[in-house]
Write an enzyme that holds these catalytic residues in place. Structure first.
Site, PDB file in Angstrom:
ATOM      1  N   SER A 127       0.812  -1.225   0.000  1.00  0.00           N
ATOM      2  CA  SER A 127       0.000   0.000   0.000  1.00  0.00           C
ATOM      3  C   SER A 127       0.839   1.266   0.000  1.00  0.00           C
ATOM      4  O   SER A 127       1.921   1.318   0.605  1.00  0.00           O
ATOM      5  CB  SER A 127      -0.883  -0.015   1.254  1.00  0.00           C
ATOM      6  OG  SER A 127      -1.436   1.256   1.487  1.00  0.00           O
ATOM      7  N   GLU A 129       0.164   3.567   1.791  1.00  0.00           N
ATOM      8  CA  GLU A 129       0.249   3.970   3.198  1.00  0.00           C
ATOM      9  C   GLU A 129       1.646   3.733   3.762  1.00  0.00           C
ATOM     10  O   GLU A 129       2.015   4.300   4.782  1.00  0.00           O
ATOM     11  CB  GLU A 129      -0.777   3.199   4.034  1.00  0.00           C
ATOM     12  CG  GLU A 129      -2.176   3.768   3.968  1.00  0.00           C
ATOM     13  CD  GLU A 129      -2.323   5.094   4.721  1.00  0.00           C
ATOM     14  OE1 GLU A 129      -1.970   5.147   5.900  1.00  0.00           O
ATOM     15  OE2 GLU A 129      -2.778   6.069   4.115  1.00  0.00           O
ATOM     16  N   TYR A 151      -1.644   0.133  10.597  1.00  0.00           N
ATOM     17  CA  TYR A 151      -1.886  -0.504   9.295  1.00  0.00           C
ATOM     18  C   TYR A 151      -0.668  -0.320   8.379  1.00  0.00           C
ATOM     19  O   TYR A 151      -0.185  -1.276   7.769  1.00  0.00           O
ATOM     20  CB  TYR A 151      -3.135   0.112   8.652  1.00  0.00           C
ATOM     21  CG  TYR A 151      -3.331  -0.270   7.200  1.00  0.00           C
ATOM     22  CD1 TYR A 151      -3.964  -1.456   6.851  1.00  0.00           C
ATOM     23  CD2 TYR A 151      -2.874   0.557   6.165  1.00  0.00           C
ATOM     24  CE1 TYR A 151      -4.135  -1.800   5.513  1.00  0.00           C
ATOM     25  CE2 TYR A 151      -3.048   0.222   4.830  1.00  0.00           C
ATOM     26  CZ  TYR A 151      -3.678  -0.964   4.509  1.00  0.00           C
ATOM     27  OH  TYR A 151      -3.845  -1.303   3.195  1.00  0.00           O
TER      28      TYR A 151
HETATM   29  P1  NAP Z   1     -11.391  -4.906   1.695  1.00  0.00           P
HETATM   30  O1  NAP Z   1     -12.546  -4.642   0.797  1.00  0.00           O
HETATM   31  O2  NAP Z   1     -11.410  -4.349   3.077  1.00  0.00           O
HETATM   32  O3  NAP Z   1     -11.198  -6.493   1.775  1.00  0.00           O
HETATM   33  C1  NAP Z   1     -10.390  -7.071   2.757  1.00  0.00           C
HETATM   34  C2  NAP Z   1     -10.542  -8.573   2.680  1.00  0.00           C
HETATM   35  O4  NAP Z   1      -9.717  -9.169   3.695  1.00  0.00           O
HETATM   36  C3  NAP Z   1     -11.962  -9.083   2.924  1.00  0.00           C
HETATM   37  O5  NAP Z   1     -12.225 -10.118   2.007  1.00  0.00           O
HETATM   38  C4  NAP Z   1     -11.895  -9.638   4.334  1.00  0.00           C
HETATM   39  O6  NAP Z   1     -12.804 -10.683   4.597  1.00  0.00           O
HETATM   40  C5  NAP Z   1     -10.474 -10.193   4.326  1.00  0.00           C
HETATM   41  N1  NAP Z   1      -9.970 -10.479   5.670  1.00  0.00           N
HETATM   42  C6  NAP Z   1      -9.940  -9.657   6.729  1.00  0.00           C
HETATM   43  N2  NAP Z   1      -9.432 -10.295   7.811  1.00  0.00           N
HETATM   44  C7  NAP Z   1      -9.160 -11.562   7.410  1.00  0.00           C
HETATM   45  C8  NAP Z   1      -8.643 -12.714   8.067  1.00  0.00           C
HETATM   46  N3  NAP Z   1      -8.295 -12.687   9.355  1.00  0.00           N
HETATM   47  N4  NAP Z   1      -8.491 -13.855   7.345  1.00  0.00           N
HETATM   48  C9  NAP Z   1      -8.848 -13.878   6.035  1.00  0.00           C
HETATM   49  N5  NAP Z   1      -9.349 -12.834   5.362  1.00  0.00           N
HETATM   50  C10 NAP Z   1      -9.509 -11.684   6.042  1.00  0.00           C
HETATM   51  O7  NAP Z   1     -10.029  -4.393   1.018  1.00  0.00           O
HETATM   52  P2  NAP Z   1      -9.728  -4.070  -0.519  1.00  0.00           P
HETATM   53  O8  NAP Z   1      -9.986  -2.627  -0.747  1.00  0.00           O
HETATM   54  O9  NAP Z   1     -10.359  -5.085  -1.382  1.00  0.00           O
HETATM   55  O10 NAP Z   1      -8.150  -4.233  -0.541  1.00  0.00           O
HETATM   56  C11 NAP Z   1      -7.546  -5.499  -0.833  1.00  0.00           C
HETATM   57  C12 NAP Z   1      -6.126  -5.498  -0.275  1.00  0.00           C
HETATM   58  O11 NAP Z   1      -5.378  -4.425  -0.869  1.00  0.00           O
HETATM   59  C13 NAP Z   1      -6.017  -5.282   1.224  1.00  0.00           C
HETATM   60  O12 NAP Z   1      -4.931  -6.031   1.681  1.00  0.00           O
HETATM   61  C14 NAP Z   1      -5.719  -3.794   1.368  1.00  0.00           C
HETATM   62  O13 NAP Z   1      -5.051  -3.532   2.571  1.00  0.00           O
HETATM   63  C15 NAP Z   1      -4.848  -3.589   0.151  1.00  0.00           C
HETATM   64  N6  NAP Z   1      -4.855  -2.251  -0.428  1.00  0.00           N
HETATM   65  C16 NAP Z   1      -6.033  -1.646  -0.741  1.00  0.00           C
HETATM   66  C17 NAP Z   1      -6.034  -0.396  -1.326  1.00  0.00           C
HETATM   67  C18 NAP Z   1      -7.316   0.296  -1.695  1.00  0.00           C
HETATM   68  O14 NAP Z   1      -7.275   1.513  -1.916  1.00  0.00           O
HETATM   69  N7  NAP Z   1      -8.423  -0.430  -1.817  1.00  0.00           N
HETATM   70  C19 NAP Z   1      -4.808   0.241  -1.608  1.00  0.00           C
HETATM   71  C20 NAP Z   1      -3.618  -0.415  -1.283  1.00  0.00           C
HETATM   72  C21 NAP Z   1      -3.648  -1.668  -0.713  1.00  0.00           C
HETATM   73  P3  NAP Z   1     -14.278 -10.413   5.222  1.00  0.00           P
HETATM   74  O15 NAP Z   1     -15.129 -10.003   4.066  1.00  0.00           O
HETATM   75  O16 NAP Z   1     -14.647 -11.715   5.805  1.00  0.00           O
HETATM   76  O17 NAP Z   1     -14.126  -9.302   6.223  1.00  0.00           O
HETATM   77  O1  G4F Z   2     -10.835   6.539   2.675  1.00  0.00           O
HETATM   78  P1  G4F Z   2      -9.822   6.437   3.754  1.00  0.00           P
HETATM   79  O2  G4F Z   2     -10.260   5.773   5.011  1.00  0.00           O
HETATM   80  O3  G4F Z   2      -8.570   5.724   3.083  1.00  0.00           O
HETATM   81  P2  G4F Z   2      -7.008   5.674   3.472  1.00  0.00           P
HETATM   82  O4  G4F Z   2      -6.787   5.949   4.900  1.00  0.00           O
HETATM   83  O5  G4F Z   2      -6.292   6.551   2.501  1.00  0.00           O
HETATM   84  O6  G4F Z   2      -6.661   4.136   3.202  1.00  0.00           O
HETATM   85  C1  G4F Z   2      -7.096   3.465   2.031  1.00  0.00           C
HETATM   86  O7  G4F Z   2      -6.102   3.594   1.032  1.00  0.00           O
HETATM   87  C2  G4F Z   2      -4.839   2.969   1.342  1.00  0.00           C
HETATM   88  C3  G4F Z   2      -3.894   3.230   0.165  1.00  0.00           C
HETATM   89  O8  G4F Z   2      -3.317   4.498   0.285  1.00  0.00           O
HETATM   90  C4  G4F Z   2      -5.065   1.491   1.565  1.00  0.00           C
HETATM   91  F1  G4F Z   2      -3.874   0.888   1.812  1.00  0.00           F
HETATM   92  C5  G4F Z   2      -6.024   1.290   2.729  1.00  0.00           C
HETATM   93  O9  G4F Z   2      -6.294  -0.103   2.877  1.00  0.00           O
HETATM   94  C6  G4F Z   2      -7.343   2.000   2.398  1.00  0.00           C
HETATM   95  O10 G4F Z   2      -7.933   1.345   1.298  1.00  0.00           O
HETATM   96  O11 G4F Z   2      -9.294   7.903   4.141  1.00  0.00           O
HETATM   97  C7  G4F Z   2      -8.806   8.793   3.161  1.00  0.00           C
HETATM   98  C8  G4F Z   2      -8.618  10.171   3.789  1.00  0.00           C
HETATM   99  C9  G4F Z   2      -7.801  10.180   5.081  1.00  0.00           C
HETATM  100  O12 G4F Z   2      -6.901  11.256   5.040  1.00  0.00           O
HETATM  101  C10 G4F Z   2      -8.841  10.434   6.172  1.00  0.00           C
HETATM  102  O13 G4F Z   2      -8.333  11.117   7.322  1.00  0.00           O
HETATM  103  O14 G4F Z   2      -9.895  10.703   4.126  1.00  0.00           O
HETATM  104  C11 G4F Z   2      -9.802  11.319   5.400  1.00  0.00           C
HETATM  105  N1  G4F Z   2     -11.137  11.383   6.012  1.00  0.00           N
HETATM  106  C12 G4F Z   2     -11.764  12.530   6.386  1.00  0.00           C
HETATM  107  N2  G4F Z   2     -12.949  12.231   6.943  1.00  0.00           N
HETATM  108  C13 G4F Z   2     -11.920  10.347   6.311  1.00  0.00           C
HETATM  109  C14 G4F Z   2     -13.071  10.874   6.890  1.00  0.00           C
HETATM  110  N3  G4F Z   2     -11.763   9.036   6.106  1.00  0.00           N
HETATM  111  C15 G4F Z   2     -12.777   8.207   6.487  1.00  0.00           C
HETATM  112  N4  G4F Z   2     -12.641   6.884   6.273  1.00  0.00           N
HETATM  113  N5  G4F Z   2     -13.915   8.687   7.071  1.00  0.00           N
HETATM  114  C16 G4F Z   2     -14.113  10.020   7.300  1.00  0.00           C
HETATM  115  O15 G4F Z   2     -15.126  10.436   7.856  1.00  0.00           O
END
Ligand code: NAP
Ligand code: G4F
Length: 349
Positions: A127, A129, A151
């Protein structure tokens, strides 16, 4: 027929990746946790023919079993506690799942795969992050890490472990450093979906306002459907490597609000947005913007959906879902007023 094992198949990316792999002729196996996971029906509907295996990233024997049964050519480790806000409240669980979970999947491959690891290809969902308090802009593969949340720290552990297993055991292991990617399938706890859903509900008269935290932070937001294609491309190369995947554009939460509210004809959203200290984070990642030149040049990857189109797609999808809910029940479902995970986060630090 190539075989792929996906952890996190019930999540946003897991669903898009499962669809993509089935479309490319794969037999897809998905790890599902819990004794009665409510998302199973959705996975089975969207990923036809998927074989679901019970297992958990905190439970090594179940991961070994999943590898033994699926005999995968490719493993995509997408499972994680992925919500940054939750990671302060449940730091140990985040470390166990998002960090140590990577170690367990890699060890399961070593144990069940025997000495010949060269056959398996492994993708780790790293990520942006990890860049956290950024040391250079835009961020690229060589930018030093400075994670700002439990995280981010756990993802940094998983990234280095992936590199280490590649160097130690010759495993074809890739780390995808993906910037934020969103879609109508995004969880309602993330800011894009929280806003798109609130905007839809406000425009339909189902909700008065939305409470948010920091509106000044900036993110590089792309479309999840584009990003899972980059994951697949990484595992089709001749040599394993690490890649930044991003759009190269950054936007603030304020700009997100501008586009989302404009979609329903509201130009001045100030009366609909409340500031709530509970949604500010103990340590913030202020600005993220990625340089995906390497992915473009080596993988031939580029994003197809831009920022405006993405936000409008999400608002439109939420409008359709909310209208369907109202016409089905005669009123909004109580759970949609304050969704489960969002309600959880209102007890945040
Ligand atoms: P998501 O929608 O939150 O999906 C997370 C998945 O992980 C769900 O299927 C969840 O299962 C599973 N999980 C959680 N705890 C687990 C456990 N103990 N054992 C097995 N499975 C478990 O996340 P996403 O947006 O699809 O992201 C996919 C991956 O990319 C994650 O690793 C995330 O950190 C990473 N990532 C995401 C972004 C982004 O912007 N979306 C960016 C960078 C990296 P349940 O449905 O059962 O909860
Ligand atoms: O949507 P967010 O919660 O995503 P964040 O923290 O950027 O993380 C996501 O992207 C990462 C990749 O860069 C992934 F690795 C991670 O798994 C996840 O998918 O928050 C985005 C921004 C933050 O700066 C937060 O402080 O939005 C700001 N924010 C402001 N108000 C809020 C809120 N975020 C959330 N979730 N809820 C609010 O009310």
């Amino acid at each position: 027929m190539p075989r792929a094992l996906i952890t996190g198949i019930t999540g946003q990316d897991g669903l898009y990746l499962g669809e993509l792999l089935v479309g490319r002729g794969y037999e897809v196996f998905g790890l599902v946790r819990g004794q009665s996971n409510p998302k199973v029906a959705t996975v089975e509907r969207l990923v036809p023919g998927v074989v679901l295996l019970e297992g958990d990233l905190t439970d090594l024997p179940s991961l070994i079993g999943a590898v033994e049964i699926s005999q995968p050519d490719e493993v995509y480790n997408l499972g994680a506690i992925s919500f940054v806000g939750l990671s302060w409240k449940q730091a140990e669980l985040t470390g166990e799942t998002t960090g140590m979970g990577v170690l367990r999947v890699l060890e399961a491959l070593r144990i069940a795969g025997g000495n010949d690891l060269s056959r398996v290809r492994f993708y780790q969902a790293s990520s942006s992050e990890m860049f956290g308090k950024v040391r250079e802009t835009p961020q690229r593969e060589t930018t030093p890490f400075h994670p700002r949340s439990p995280y981010g720290v756990a993802k940094t552990f998983g990234h280095y472990l992936t590199v280490n297993y590649r160097e130690s055991y010759g495993l074809f292991a890739c780390s995808g450093m993906l910037f934020n990617h969103e879609s109508p399938r995004r969880g309602i706890e993330f800011v894009t979906r929280k806003i798109s859903r609130a905007v839809a509900r406000i425009s339909l008269g189902l909700q008065d306002s939305v409470s948010l935290g920091n509106l000044e932070s900036r993110r590089d937001w792309g479309f999840a459907g584009d990003y899972v294609d980059a994951m697949w491309r990484m595992l089709q190369q001749d040599t394993p490597d690490d890649f930044v995947v991003a759009t190269g554009e950054t936007h603030s939460i304020r700009e997100l609000l501008d586009v989302a509210f404009a979609r329903v004809g509201i130009e001045d959203w100030s009366g609909y947005v409340r500031s709530d200290p509970r949604f500010f984070r103990p340590a913030e990642v202020d600005v993220l913007v990625g340089d995906a030149s390497k992915a473009r040049e080596v993988l031939g990857w580029k994003p197809r959906v831009g920022f405006h189109e993405l936000v409008e797609m999400m608002v439109d999808a939420d409008l359709a879902a909310e209208r369907a809910e109202v016409s089905h029940t005669g009123s909004a479902h109580p759970d949609t007023v304050v969704g489960g995970l969002e309600r959880n986060w209102t007890a945040a630090p």
